[in-house]
Scaffold this active site. Structure first.
Site, PDB file in Angstrom:
ATOM      1  N   SER A  30       0.853  -1.183   0.000  1.00 43.32           N
ATOM      2  CA  SER A  30       0.000   0.000   0.000  1.00 43.32           C
ATOM      3  C   SER A  30       0.885   1.227   0.000  1.00 43.32           C
ATOM      4  CB  SER A  30      -0.873   0.023   1.255  1.00 43.32           C
ATOM      5  OG  SER A  30      -0.047   0.246   2.385  1.00 43.32           O
ATOM      6  N   LYS A  31       0.257   2.341  -0.224  1.00 43.43           N
ATOM      7  CA  LYS A  31       0.968   3.618  -0.270  1.00 43.43           C
ATOM      8  C   LYS A  31       1.803   3.798   1.009  1.00 43.43           C
ATOM      9  CE  LYS A  31       1.690   7.576  -2.239  1.00 43.43           C
ATOM     10  NZ  LYS A  31       2.699   7.442  -3.255  1.00 43.43           N
ATOM     11  N   ARG A  32       1.243   3.354   2.140  1.00 44.19           N
ATOM     12  CA  ARG A  32       1.949   3.537   3.399  1.00 44.19           C
ATOM     13  C   ARG A  32       3.283   2.773   3.421  1.00 44.19           C
ATOM     14  NH1 ARG A  32      -1.660   1.586   7.399  1.00 44.19           N
ATOM     15  NH2 ARG A  32      -3.261   2.280   5.969  1.00 44.19           N
ATOM     16  N   GLU A  33       3.333   1.691   2.667  1.00 44.46           N
ATOM     17  CA  GLU A  33       4.535   0.845   2.642  1.00 44.46           C
ATOM     18  C   GLU A  33       5.559   1.346   1.617  1.00 44.46           C
ATOM     19  OE1 GLU A  33       4.942  -2.415   4.333  1.00 44.46           O
ATOM     20  OE2 GLU A  33       3.387  -1.604   5.628  1.00 44.46           O
ATOM     21  N   GLY A  34       5.269   2.471   0.998  1.00 47.76           N
ATOM     22  CA  GLY A  34       6.201   2.996  -0.011  1.00 47.76           C
ATOM     23  C   GLY A  34       5.448   3.289  -1.297  1.00 47.76           C
TER      24      GLY A  34
END
Ligand code: GLU
Length: 481
Positions: free
Chosen positions: A245-249
């Site tokens: 996900s966006k949070r993971e990069g």
């Protein structure tokens, strides 16, 4: 055998992400492999979530990766009458019904179910309305949706190419909204109707759609349509094994391209996220992928996105480029780094790139790596120190280097400079001269060797002066420290 027809059906809700690219690639490959057709369908039925520019981004991204579609883009928002007609057909057959429930009632219902620890489900309240009641409400223009009438106590099964037989009880399904109050279909109705009307033979999409598939299977049976093959691709996981996900990069394809991952490398990388060629081969171009790809080599387990592998693969592709091609692709990054390319001979720029090509992992690194070619480096004089020699010895070494350069006739070849140095150094410790020389030229702990660097400078009309100036600066720094 009917013609193989696949579709990529993104919702235009933002930039295309890595998962979408993988889905598109597999659909493209399967169509090409079977001499079939690859269709681009834009699922823009959720007006609130549609982001302007996404359609263009999707089309451009597919172009960037040479995933050319044969039909489309087909916009679902332009086919509303088709979905309406099909929803009506289901009503006529008793498989769907109008629902006039207000959001407040639905909220209340959901709360009650939550309290009773029941799964949230519509209670078929409006199914009890008589035909006359329904018609009166429709005439009065009461806001309404059309819901699917899920039968009780049925087993719904289908075979997934990757996951095998999947089976759920219809009691676990909600009376899904098919047509919303704004006249737009939901994804479930639109995708099913379109997959049938467009003759899609293989529905390839992410595993997150498995829970929706039974609803679609029911719709196929309501309409009396044959099922396509379903292929639900494994989830993409980050290295911590969380859903990517966006949070993971970064997940947007655009971000990867901007960082200087080559489309060929990114595509090769994405191809291997969930597909296993079952050989040692890791490097595949699009033609090879088309030859090798098959659905039975798709994995079931989640595919881990490994950024180091992507860097490695990108490096392999960068090294395989002709330097002219690398120059064309990397120029925007050099310009972005502030270098005024037009002021330098092309040969100088090409030599710099040849030096860096072997070590570069992504194009965006170039500015940092080669900035010393374009402006005098700043560095701590301690970096000049070779082993434990003192400042006096260091400056002597730099003076020797200076003397050799002064005596060299520029323009000069790399071999000639090298020979001049080795003639002077003889049996002495090479590092004692070459290390401070290299640092004086670059200001970096690690860089190409001093002869390669001077070879590039030798192309410039003032190359010799630049080298000498940097040696003088290094000597001065030693005296100041
Ligand atoms: N519109 C859906 C999406 O954005 C497509 C799902 C499907 O391929 O059926 O992922």
């Amino acid at each position: 055998m009917p013609e193989v027809r696949t579709r990529f059906a993104p919702s235009p809700t933002g930039f295309l992400h890595i998962g979408g690219l993988r889905t598109a690639l597999y659909e493209f490959l399967w169509a090409r492999k079977n001499n079939g057709k690859f269709i681009l369908r834009i699922e823009d039925t959720d007006v609130k979530r549609t982001v302007p520019g996404s359609l263009e981004n999707i089309v451009q991204t597919l172009k960037d990766f040479r995933l050319n579609f044969d039909e489309g883009p087909i916009l679902q928002s332009q086919r509303l009458d088709i979905y309406f007609k099909h929803a009506q057909e289901l009503i006529d057959k008793g498989h769907a019904y109008h629902c006039f429930c207000a959001p407040e009632r639905l909220d209340q219902l959901r709360k009650q179910q939550q309290e009773n620890k029941q799964p949230p489900k519509y209670d078929k309240h409006c199914l009890k309305l008589s035909k006359d009641e329904t018609e009166a409400k429709l005439r009065a223009n009461e806001p309404h949706v059309i819901r699917m009438n899920v039968p009780a106590g049925q087993r719904i099964s289908f075979a997934d190419v990757i996951h095998g037989q999947i089976s759920v009880s219809s009691d676990d399904l909600d009376d899904q909204v098919l047509l919303k109050s704004d006249g737009f279909p939901t994804y479930h109705l639109a995708a099913t109707v379109d997959d049938h009307l467009m003759g899609i033979t293989h529905v390839i999409r992410g595993e997150e759609w498995v829970p929706s598939a039974p609803k679609h299977i029911l719709l196929y049976s309501f309409f009396g349509w044959p099922l396509p093959q379903f292929v639900h691709l494994p989830l993409l996981l980050s290295k911590t094994r969380k859903k990517l996900s966006k949070r993971e990069g970064d997940v947007a394809v655009k971000d990867f391209l901007e960082q200087g991952y080559l489309p060929e490398a990114l595509l090769n990388f994405v191809a291997l996220l969930g597909w296993n060629p079952k050989t040692e081969q890791e490097i595949f171009n699009l033609r090879e992928l088309t030859e090798e790809f098959s659905l039975d080599k798709l994995n079931k387990a989640g595919a881990v996105f490994d950024p180091e592998k992507l860097d490695w693969l990108n490096g392999v592709y960068i090294r395989s480029l002709k330097v002219e091609d690398l120059f064309a692709r990397i120029s925007p990054y050099l310009i972005r780094a502030g270098f005024e390319l037009e002021k330098y001979p092309k040969e100088f720029l090409l030599r710099i790139l040849l030096l860096e090509q072997a070590r570069l992992k992504k194009l965006s690194e170039i500015g940092e790596r080669v900035k010393y070619f374009f402006s005098d480096p700043a560095y701590d004089p301690e970096m000049l120190r070779w082993k434990k020699v003192d400042n006096r010895q260091l400056s002597e070494s730099l003076e020797i280097a200076k003397k050799i350069i002064i005596n060299c006739q520029f323009p000069i070849s790399k071999e000639e400079i090298q020979n001049a140095f080795f003639a002077e150094i003889g049996d002495k410790d090479k590092g004692a001269i070459l290390w401070p020389l290299r640092v004086a030229l670059t200001g970096l702990e690690a860089s190409p060797g001093p002869f390669e660097i001077m070879d590039a400078f030798a192309v410039l009309p003032n190359g010799k002066e630049i080298i000498l100036k940097r040696l003088n600066t290094a000597i001065e720094k030693l005296f100041q420290s």
